[in-house]
Design an enzyme around this catalytic site. Sequence first.
Site, PDB file in Angstrom:
ATOM      1  N   TYR A  48      -6.602  -9.666 -44.194  1.00 52.45           N
ATOM      2  CA  TYR A  48      -6.224  -9.442 -45.587  1.00 52.45           C
ATOM      3  C   TYR A  48      -7.481  -9.165 -46.393  1.00 52.45           C
ATOM      4  CZ  TYR A  48      -4.194 -10.372 -50.205  1.00 52.45           C
ATOM      5  OH  TYR A  48      -3.775 -10.257 -51.504  1.00 52.45           O
ATOM      6  N   ASP A  62     -11.097 -12.245 -61.674  1.00 59.82           N
ATOM      7  CA  ASP A  62     -10.021 -11.435 -61.081  1.00 59.82           C
ATOM      8  C   ASP A  62      -9.065 -10.977 -62.184  1.00 59.82           C
ATOM      9  OD1 ASP A  62      -8.191 -10.351 -59.294  1.00 59.82           O
ATOM     10  OD2 ASP A  62      -7.363 -12.290 -58.689  1.00 59.82           O
ATOM     11  N   ASP A  91      -3.692  -4.865 -56.566  1.00 58.95           N
ATOM     12  CA  ASP A  91      -3.441  -5.334 -57.939  1.00 58.95           C
ATOM     13  C   ASP A  91      -2.238  -4.600 -58.556  1.00 58.95           C
ATOM     14  OD1 ASP A  91      -5.437  -7.243 -57.835  1.00 58.95           O
ATOM     15  OD2 ASP A  91      -6.939  -6.001 -58.807  1.00 58.95           O
TER      16      ASP A  91
HETATM   17  C1  LIG Z   1      -3.591 -13.272 -53.505  1.00 58.86           C
HETATM   18  C2  LIG Z   1      -4.451 -12.958 -54.678  1.00 58.86           C
HETATM   19  O1  LIG Z   1      -3.848 -11.925 -55.424  1.00 58.86           O
HETATM   20  C3  LIG Z   1      -5.809 -12.422 -54.235  1.00 58.86           C
HETATM   21  O2  LIG Z   1      -6.383 -11.619 -54.995  1.00 58.86           O
HETATM   22  O3  LIG Z   1      -6.300 -12.840 -53.202  1.00 58.86           O
HETATM   23  C4  LIG Z   1      -4.720 -14.183 -55.594  1.00 58.86           C
HETATM   24  C5  LIG Z   1      -5.318 -15.369 -54.874  1.00 58.86           C
HETATM   25  C6  LIG Z   1      -5.939 -16.433 -55.769  1.00 58.86           C
HETATM   26  O4  LIG Z   1      -6.491 -16.089 -56.837  1.00 58.86           O
HETATM   27  O5  LIG Z   1      -5.934 -17.587 -55.389  1.00 58.86           O
HETATM   28  C7  LIG Z   1      -3.428 -14.535 -56.331  1.00 58.86           C
HETATM   29  O6  LIG Z   1      -3.215 -13.978 -57.418  1.00 58.86           O
HETATM   30  O7  LIG Z   1      -2.646 -15.345 -55.823  1.00 58.86           O
HETATM   31 MG   LIG Z   2      -5.066 -10.530 -56.212  1.00 56.83          MG
END
Ligand SMILES: C[C@](O)(C(=O)O)[C@H](CC(=O)O)C(=O)O
Ligand SMILES: [Mg+2]
Length: 301
Positions: A48, A62, A91
């Site tokens: 992943y 993020d 995203d």
């Molecule tokens: C899965 C996820 O989209 C990611 O970017 O890895 C994130 C993981 C996280 O921030 O813990 C998510 O939005 O869940």
């Molecule tokens: Mg993500």
Amino acid sequence: MLHTRTTPTARRLALREGLASGRLLRMPGAINPLSAVLVQESGFEGVYVSGAVMSAELALPDIGLTTLTEVAGRAGQIARVTDLPTLVDADTGFGEPMNAARTVQLLEDAGLAGCHLEDQVNPKRCGHLDGKTITPADEMVRRVKAAVEARRDPAFVLCARTDARTVEGLDAAIERARAYVDAGADVIFPEALRDEREFEAFRAAIDVPLIANMTEFGKGPLLKATTLASLGYNIVIYPVTLLRLAMGAIEEGLRVIAEDGTQAPLVERMQTRSRLYELLDYSGYTTFDGDVHTFSLPPGA
Ligand SMILES: C[C@](O)(C(=O)O)[C@H](CC(=O)O)C(=O)O
Ligand SMILES: [Mg+2]
């Protein structure tokens, strides 16, 4: 040596076969190409590439700051070094439905096996945080349809993620997921489910393969792979796990060096030089060209 000898289509078909098998495909989030090599060697079924990790490695939050080119470039570097299928976090698709369409084509070109698009608006945020805003369902349907139409390799796997659970509730999230399946999504990623019962409800309601997100410090429990398999989930991601482990070790290492004035007490916890060289396949390069590996390593290195 160098890169995987498998083709992107072969890796996509392997992912599709895995999804059809009913087995749970475990996909740890690679933090770089080298860790993807380890993921394969450790016997996992897929790799992943997390948006949270990709932004964190650029020391960014993020929130949708990374660009399509950056994501396709990094994910492509990772996909290239493994025979396993690589699934990337795309995203929101980087804008309008037409941007989502271009996203899919660039990710295909980068050799990914599949991607997921989510129904958040920009600026997006981690799905386990409060205060998310999601698009109207019909806008996400347009996003998914655009992605499906843009796909040139029918084996490329398109996953639709819904972030609706913590915004509109479980029933609304399920309703959205159904609409995304009707729009052509191959796989559904229900984000931020709270407990096993909700995982079960999603499984009962949706006919296509499902992704479980086992991210730490999130809204849901860390369910074991055996539990997720018996719940009928098809993919489990551990998106940020390797980054958190590595950063924990780095912080501790920096503390020791700063306090002790040497890294000597840390050496026994380090990956050795020979193990690193094994992962990098020095011997393969030496077979190709005998001048590559003309050194010997000190004992224990
Ligand atoms: C899965 C996820 O989209 C990611 O970017 O890895 C994130 C993981 C996280 O921030 O813990 C998510 O939005 O869940
Ligand atoms: Mg993500």
